[in-house]
Write a protein that holds these residues in place. Sequence first.
Motif, PDB file in Angstrom:
ATOM      1  N   VAL A 114       0.790  -1.106   0.215  1.00 46.14           N
ATOM      2  CA  VAL A 114       0.044  -0.024  -0.092  1.00 46.14           C
ATOM      3  C   VAL A 114       0.806   1.336   0.033  1.00 46.14           C
ATOM      4  CG1 VAL A 114      -1.926   1.165   1.394  1.00 46.14           C
ATOM      5  CG2 VAL A 114      -1.798  -1.274   1.284  1.00 46.14           C
ATOM      6  N   GLU A 115       0.673   2.178  -0.689  1.00 47.88           N
ATOM      7  CA  GLU A 115       1.364   3.364  -1.102  1.00 47.88           C
ATOM      8  C   GLU A 115       0.204   4.746  -0.784  1.00 47.88           C
ATOM      9  OE1 GLU A 115       4.680   3.148  -4.081  1.00 47.88           O
ATOM     10  OE2 GLU A 115       3.230   2.120  -5.007  1.00 47.88           O
ATOM     11  N   GLU A 116       0.643   5.788  -0.446  1.00 44.77           N
ATOM     12  CA  GLU A 116      -0.027   6.872  -0.388  1.00 44.77           C
ATOM     13  C   GLU A 116      -1.039   7.220  -1.564  1.00 44.77           C
ATOM     14  OE1 GLU A 116       0.171  11.347   1.640  1.00 44.77           O
ATOM     15  OE2 GLU A 116       1.908  10.580   0.496  1.00 44.77           O
ATOM     16  N   SER A 117      -0.390   7.061  -2.760  1.00 42.79           N
ATOM     17  CA  SER A 117      -1.246   7.391  -3.863  1.00 42.79           C
ATOM     18  C   SER A 117      -2.440   6.325  -4.165  1.00 42.79           C
ATOM     19  CB  SER A 117      -0.316   7.477  -5.102  1.00 42.79           C
ATOM     20  OG  SER A 117       0.235   6.044  -5.412  1.00 42.79           O
ATOM     21  N   ASN A 118      -2.308   5.442  -3.556  1.00 39.22           N
ATOM     22  CA  ASN A 118      -3.493   4.251  -3.440  1.00 39.22           C
ATOM     23  C   ASN A 118      -4.809   4.886  -2.920  1.00 39.22           C
ATOM     24  OD1 ASN A 118      -1.170   1.720  -2.865  1.00 39.22           O
ATOM     25  ND2 ASN A 118      -1.585   2.768  -4.894  1.00 39.22           N
ATOM     26  N   LEU A 119      -4.701   5.589  -1.744  1.00 47.22           N
ATOM     27  CA  LEU A 119      -5.717   6.184  -0.973  1.00 47.22           C
ATOM     28  C   LEU A 119      -7.101   6.572  -1.603  1.00 47.22           C
ATOM     29  CD1 LEU A 119      -3.898   6.964   2.219  1.00 47.22           C
ATOM     30  CD2 LEU A 119      -4.619   4.601   1.525  1.00 47.22           C
TER      31      LEU A 119
ATOM     32  N   ARG B  47      -8.388   5.843  -4.311  1.00 48.64           N
ATOM     33  CA  ARG B  47      -9.373   5.034  -5.037  1.00 48.64           C
ATOM     34  C   ARG B  47      -9.526   3.866  -4.478  1.00 48.64           C
ATOM     35  NH1 ARG B  47      -4.655   5.627  -7.330  1.00 48.64           N
ATOM     36  NH2 ARG B  47      -3.795   3.945  -8.163  1.00 48.64           N
ATOM     37  N   GLN B  48      -8.404   3.182  -3.807  1.00 46.42           N
ATOM     38  CA  GLN B  48      -8.417   2.144  -3.215  1.00 46.42           C
ATOM     39  C   GLN B  48      -8.974   1.972  -1.690  1.00 46.42           C
ATOM     40  OE1 GLN B  48      -4.592   0.317  -4.054  1.00 46.42           O
ATOM     41  NE2 GLN B  48      -4.662   1.414  -6.046  1.00 46.42           N
ATOM     42  N   GLN B  49     -10.443   1.527  -1.583  1.00 47.23           N
ATOM     43  CA  GLN B  49     -11.280   1.791  -0.741  1.00 47.23           C
ATOM     44  C   GLN B  49     -10.933   0.952   0.698  1.00 47.23           C
ATOM     45  OE1 GLN B  49     -14.561   1.030  -3.056  1.00 47.23           O
ATOM     46  NE2 GLN B  49     -15.353  -0.422  -1.675  1.00 47.23           N
ATOM     47  N   LEU B  50     -10.255  -0.084   0.503  1.00 53.35           N
ATOM     48  CA  LEU B  50      -9.909  -1.017   1.713  1.00 53.35           C
ATOM     49  C   LEU B  50      -8.944  -0.187   2.698  1.00 53.35           C
ATOM     50  CD1 LEU B  50     -10.408  -4.475   0.310  1.00 53.35           C
ATOM     51  CD2 LEU B  50     -11.983  -3.088   1.880  1.00 53.35           C
ATOM     52  N   TYR B  51      -8.118   0.650   2.026  1.00 55.11           N
ATOM     53  CA  TYR B  51      -6.732   0.886   2.844  1.00 55.11           C
ATOM     54  C   TYR B  51      -6.793   2.367   3.541  1.00 55.11           C
ATOM     55  CZ  TYR B  51      -5.687  -2.689  -0.542  1.00 55.11           C
ATOM     56  OH  TYR B  51      -5.610  -3.921  -1.249  1.00 55.11           O
ATOM     57  N   THR B  52      -5.931   2.212   4.493  1.00 56.67           N
ATOM     58  CA  THR B  52      -5.705   3.327   5.347  1.00 56.67           C
ATOM     59  C   THR B  52      -4.446   4.194   5.455  1.00 56.67           C
ATOM     60  OG1 THR B  52      -5.352   2.290   7.208  1.00 56.67           O
ATOM     61  CG2 THR B  52      -7.553   2.445   6.930  1.00 56.67           C
ATOM     62  N   GLU B  53      -4.402   5.389   6.137  1.00 53.04           N
ATOM     63  CA  GLU B  53      -3.082   5.876   6.037  1.00 53.04           C
ATOM     64  C   GLU B  53      -2.126   4.938   7.161  1.00 53.04           C
ATOM     65  OE1 GLU B  53      -3.775   9.658   7.870  1.00 53.04           O
ATOM     66  OE2 GLU B  53      -4.401  10.637   5.730  1.00 53.04           O
ATOM     67  N   GLN B  54      -2.737   4.406   8.124  1.00 52.50           N
ATOM     68  CA  GLN B  54      -1.944   3.398   8.737  1.00 52.50           C
ATOM     69  C   GLN B  54      -1.230   2.205   7.878  1.00 52.50           C
ATOM     70  OE1 GLN B  54      -3.807   0.957  11.772  1.00 52.50           O
ATOM     71  NE2 GLN B  54      -2.016   1.249  13.281  1.00 52.50           N
ATOM     72  N   ASP B  55      -2.002   1.706   6.953  1.00 54.95           N
ATOM     73  CA  ASP B  55      -1.507   0.857   5.958  1.00 54.95           C
ATOM     74  C   ASP B  55      -0.564   1.128   5.198  1.00 54.95           C
ATOM     75  OD1 ASP B  55      -3.502  -1.072   6.621  1.00 54.95           O
ATOM     76  OD2 ASP B  55      -4.815  -0.363   5.229  1.00 54.95           O
ATOM     77  N   VAL B  56      -0.478   2.402   4.987  1.00 57.09           N
ATOM     78  CA  VAL B  56       0.718   3.320   4.273  1.00 57.09           C
ATOM     79  C   VAL B  56       2.064   3.177   4.974  1.00 57.09           C
ATOM     80  CG1 VAL B  56       1.589   5.383   2.998  1.00 57.09           C
ATOM     81  CG2 VAL B  56      -0.904   4.564   2.691  1.00 57.09           C
ATOM     82  N   GLU B  57       1.867   3.727   6.393  1.00 55.65           N
ATOM     83  CA  GLU B  57       2.973   3.694   7.369  1.00 55.65           C
ATOM     84  C   GLU B  57       3.665   2.301   7.495  1.00 55.65           C
ATOM     85  OE1 GLU B  57       1.294   5.691  10.728  1.00 55.65           O
ATOM     86  OE2 GLU B  57       0.896   7.384   9.760  1.00 55.65           O
ATOM     87  N   LEU B  58       2.775   1.382   7.397  1.00 53.24           N
ATOM     88  CA  LEU B  58       3.222   0.189   7.747  1.00 53.24           C
ATOM     89  C   LEU B  58       3.977  -0.491   6.448  1.00 53.24           C
ATOM     90  CD1 LEU B  58       0.701  -1.232  10.110  1.00 53.24           C
ATOM     91  CD2 LEU B  58       2.867  -0.426  10.926  1.00 53.24           C
ATOM     92  N   LYS B  59       3.583   0.093   5.471  1.00 49.37           N
ATOM     93  CA  LYS B  59       3.838  -0.561   4.146  1.00 49.37           C
ATOM     94  C   LYS B  59       3.436  -2.015   3.945  1.00 49.37           C
ATOM     95  CE  LYS B  59       7.820   2.135   2.675  1.00 49.37           C
ATOM     96  NZ  LYS B  59       7.563   3.285   3.277  1.00 49.37           N
ATOM     97  N   LEU B  60       1.994  -2.155   4.514  1.00 50.10           N
ATOM     98  CA  LEU B  60       1.337  -3.504   4.317  1.00 50.10           C
ATOM     99  C   LEU B  60       1.246  -4.025   3.003  1.00 50.10           C
ATOM    100  CD1 LEU B  60      -1.232  -3.401   7.291  1.00 50.10           C
ATOM    101  CD2 LEU B  60       1.094  -4.412   7.238  1.00 50.10           C
ATOM    102  N   PRO B  61       1.627  -5.359   2.704  1.00 47.48           N
ATOM    103  CA  PRO B  61       1.143  -5.832   1.404  1.00 47.48           C
ATOM    104  C   PRO B  61      -0.531  -5.711   1.227  1.00 47.48           C
ATOM    105  CG  PRO B  61       2.697  -7.240   2.571  1.00 47.48           C
ATOM    106  CD  PRO B  61       2.264  -6.446   3.606  1.00 47.48           C
ATOM    107  N   LYS B  62      -0.739  -5.291  -0.138  1.00 49.95           N
ATOM    108  CA  LYS B  62      -2.336  -5.100  -0.293  1.00 49.95           C
ATOM    109  C   LYS B  62      -2.986  -6.323   0.181  1.00 49.95           C
ATOM    110  CE  LYS B  62      -1.714  -1.496  -3.684  1.00 49.95           C
ATOM    111  NZ  LYS B  62      -1.941  -1.054  -5.106  1.00 49.95           N
TER     112      LYS B  62
END
Length: 339
Positions: free
Chosen positions: A59-64, A66-81
């Motif tokens: 997950v990257e910041e530019s995903n947020l 339009r990619q509705q399942l993800y949050t800023e925390q997912d970006v910070e943790l660099k979680l696999p989508k």
Amino acid sequence: MSERYSRQTLFAPIGKEGQEKIRGKHVLIIGAGALGSGSAEMLTRAGVGQVTIVDRDYVEESNLQRQQLYTEQDVELKLPKAAAAQKRLREINSDVRIHSVIGDANPEKLAELADGKDLIIDATDNFETRLAINDISQKYKIPWIYGACVGSFGMSFTIIPGKTPCLNCLLKKLPIQGMTCDTVGVISPAVGMVVSHQAAEALKILVEDWDAVRPAFVSFDLWRNQYSSMKVGKAKDASCLSCGEHPTYPFLEAENQTKSTVLCGRDTVQVRPPKPLDIQLDELAKQLGALGYAVKGNPYLLSVEMKDERVVIFKDGRALVHGTKDMTAAKTLYNRILG
């Protein structure tokens, strides 16, 4: 029957019997980006028995946008989508069994995952993977739903093995272009429109209402207020190597896949398409320059400065990705630019 699905079962074409069928089905979603996260959420809320999500990215910041399942925390943790999607979907509906696969959806992995699946949903960003999905669908007789969007434009088509033309047939008839979100952008309403088409078709298939499945190729441009529905039954080709009378499933073969090689002694990966392309370098340079990339070029190649990498693109589609030895990451970057 759970009260949870009461509004869905009140819809006559589904009803209680259809809901039971939905509960017994397993859907494979290839890609957990904009289309994949949207389709996964709709089907999870609808009560599909099992959903398997495959994605190789994080997950990257530019995903947020339009990619509705993800949050800023997912970006910070660099979680696999795939992992982030699994976590969120389980919070949405604990009755649905969510499986995540973090990795490349190559032909070998697709063949492994095809067993026991009732439907495949395309949420990918490149035609190499789509054509592999297409051949897997035909080989194992699994319906799949094509979908794509870029800018304000989107399209969708439902492919039923033995009944409809396959994607390989359509590519010979329709001008489906290889633009990407990274070169021309995308707006979230276009994503939502494609997801709605795909999810509606998915529900028809899951309840086995085959007569309701849309026979047409749908495309639209929300910004220009255009909508098209084109019947493509005549595009089915008896000589097609993917779905014809004597199929060989060419896009499952190694020679028809994008090749990537780490160059000896260099922090560089060479990526080349299965067949030579004819890249319009001037047009690509304009698109990438408009996105803020530093682009230099000559009649033979473009050099594109990214955040941590530099990509050199040649007219025949070959590229050198400098700054990495990770072949998967290099292919991901390549597909973002060239689709």
